[in-house]
Design an enzyme around this catalytic site. Structure first.
Site, PDB file in Angstrom:
ATOM      1  N   GLY A 209       8.263  27.636  19.887  1.00 53.30           N
ATOM      2  CA  GLY A 209       9.409  28.681  20.249  1.00 53.30           C
ATOM      3  C   GLY A 209       9.103  29.637  19.123  1.00 53.30           C
ATOM      4  O   GLY A 209       8.091  30.122  18.713  1.00 53.30           O
ATOM      5  N   GLU A 233       3.013  36.304  20.596  1.00 49.74           N
ATOM      6  CA  GLU A 233       4.113  36.748  20.057  1.00 49.74           C
ATOM      7  C   GLU A 233       5.129  35.777  19.131  1.00 49.74           C
ATOM      8  O   GLU A 233       5.569  36.126  18.139  1.00 49.74           O
ATOM      9  CB  GLU A 233       4.908  37.142  21.105  1.00 49.74           C
ATOM     10  CG  GLU A 233       4.622  38.658  21.880  1.00 49.74           C
ATOM     11  CD  GLU A 233       4.355  39.680  20.812  1.00 49.74           C
ATOM     12  OE1 GLU A 233       5.644  40.023  20.331  1.00 49.74           O
ATOM     13  OE2 GLU A 233       3.399  40.341  20.773  1.00 49.74           O
ATOM     14  N   CYS A 397      19.428  29.582  37.863  1.00 49.51           N
ATOM     15  CA  CYS A 397      19.638  28.409  37.049  1.00 49.51           C
ATOM     16  C   CYS A 397      20.712  27.742  36.555  1.00 49.51           C
ATOM     17  O   CYS A 397      20.920  26.718  36.629  1.00 49.51           O
ATOM     18  CB  CYS A 397      18.562  28.765  35.616  1.00 49.51           C
ATOM     19  SG  CYS A 397      16.828  29.101  35.724  1.00 49.51           S
TER      20      CYS A 397
END
Length: 425
Positions: A209, A233, A397
């Site tokens: 993450g 990133e 979701c």
């Protein structure tokens, strides 16, 4: 807690066709016939021909969803591509709802009708789904491409709606009063405690993450951490954060596929990374997790799961999330996980905690924070179509978790020589 109302953009900026396509009226009649199958809850559809009510007004199911049709192309898209088509039409502002989560909940609560809607898709669409799965397969090269498509969008974008630790997975709300920052940090502490981390441990994290869990574990539990990601990133963000914290000696950050990892570790954690593995690669994933743990080690996987009864059906389909949000993504079921543990590892499942409703709350917070920062989202280079796509993603979701057609769990696994398991509290 009842889900917050949808924060959709009411003023559309797209150039929808000024006139209906000749097939739209035919599709409209077919879709309304499908909606007539709604048995749980109620649906009100407002279109150019008036208001149409579906469902049983006397139903004990409290759900009442409302749809406003702004262009009849919605019906054609739904008829040709089912629930994916409904999402595409939403992205184009062909329809809206004052509470999109309720629409999703109503649809999944009427699963038989929803499946019939998806089965209307023509053979060409089914062929394209098969091809899609092939071109988004999570090979070593494919995994990097799939991860980059979502996680490399923009660190700035994710920072606008995630908590202060940049945790892009379900938080745990230990009390209804908790805000997102507190609930996300509570989840980090809970994971570390379940793994019984200490200064003597070397923790392997598969799926960095932005570095929140690795940094939390190193700072608060004193362990060494090796953590890996495929996102450029995320790697750069986590590297800079580790340096700011002065944790370079405790945290080793890798830009490496889990299939290339070596060594053995005391503990292992993988939070909502298994969804990016792919069904065909589960044997390798679980065997690698087992090989990377010492004989007395324990590991924890946090996973979004699909119901066992729907797993096989989902294998051959492509849903909205796979097509537009997470290419190459797929959900295991709990029985699939335990089956692979049995067949491809020497580990045993020693604990399972369901946090499904916590994820619904997490998504509600993300959505509210996303729309509270809408001007900044636009300033970061994302247009209204992207915003509507993400609104549909977040509501899709959240509704799924609230109706439990998808779930989330933390699964604790132990190697044969493990003699210290966390106490049941």
């Amino acid at each position: 807690m009842e889900s917050a109302k949808s924060c959709s953009i009411e003023e559309a900026t797209y150039s929808l066709p000024s006139k209906a396509h000749w097939s739209d009226n035919l599709a409209r009649r077919a879709v309304h016939r499908l909606l007539a199958r709604i048995g749980r809850g109620r649906l009100s559809v407002h279109d150019s021909e008036g208001t149409h009510e579906y469902g049983d007004p006397e139903s004990p199911e409290p759900l009442h969803a409302v749809i406003h049709v702004h262009h009849p192309s919605l019906y054609r898209r739904v008829l040709l591509n089912g629930s994916v088509g409904s999402g595409e039409a939403y992205m184009e502002a062909a329809w809206s709802s004052p509470d999109l989560v309720k629409v999703v909940r109503l649809m999944v609560a009427n699963m038989e009708m929803l499946q019939a809607m998806d089965q209307q898709r023509n053979p060409l669409r089914r062929l394209l789904s098969s091809i899609y799965h092939r071109i988004t397969a999570n090979t070593l090269k494919g995994s990097r491409q799939n991860i980059a498509a979502h996680y490399d969008l923009s660190n700035e974008l994710f920072s606008l709606f995630l908590d202060r630790n940049m945790i892009y997975s379900s938080a745990i709300f230990a009390s209804p009063e908790m805000d997102l920052d507190s609930a996300a940090e509570y989840k980090l502490r809970h994971i570390c405690e379940r793994l019984q981390l200490s200064e003597q441990d070397h923790l392997l994290e598969i799926g960095t993450g932005w570095g929140g869990l690795a940094i939390y574990a190193a700072k608060h539990f004193g362990c060494r951490v090796t953590t890996t990601t495929l996102s450029q990133e995320q790697y750069h963000y986590a590297r800079d954060w580790v340096e700011r914290e002065g944790l370079e000696e405790r945290i080793t950050l890798l830009l490496k596929d889990y299939r290339k990892l070596e060594g053995q570790y005391d503990k292992l954690v993988s939070v909502e990374m298994i969804e990016a593995v792919g069904h065909d690669y589960y044997p390798d994933y679980f065997s690698r997790c087992s090989q990377l743990l010492k004989p007395e080690g324990i590991g924890l996987i946090q996973a979004i799961t699909i119901a066992d009864q729907r797993y096989r059906q989902a294998l051959g389909s492509v849903d909205f999330i796979q097509k537009y949000i997470f290419p190459g993504g797929s959900l295991p079921s709990v029985s699939v996980i335990t089956d692979h543990l049995c067949r491809h590892t020497d580990m045993q499942l020693v604990g399972l905690e369901d946090i499904t409703f916590d994820y619904a709350e997490t998504l509600r917070h993300w959505r509210e924070r996303f729309f509270a920062q809408l001007s900044e989202v636009h300033n970061a280079g994302f247009d209204d179509r992207f915003v509507r796509m993400w609104e549909f993603y977040l509501c899709y979701c959240e509704g799924g978790f609230r109706e439990r057609v998808i779930s989330t769990a933390q699964l604790l696994m132990a190697k044969p020589a493990c003699r210290q398991l966390p106490q049941v509290r």
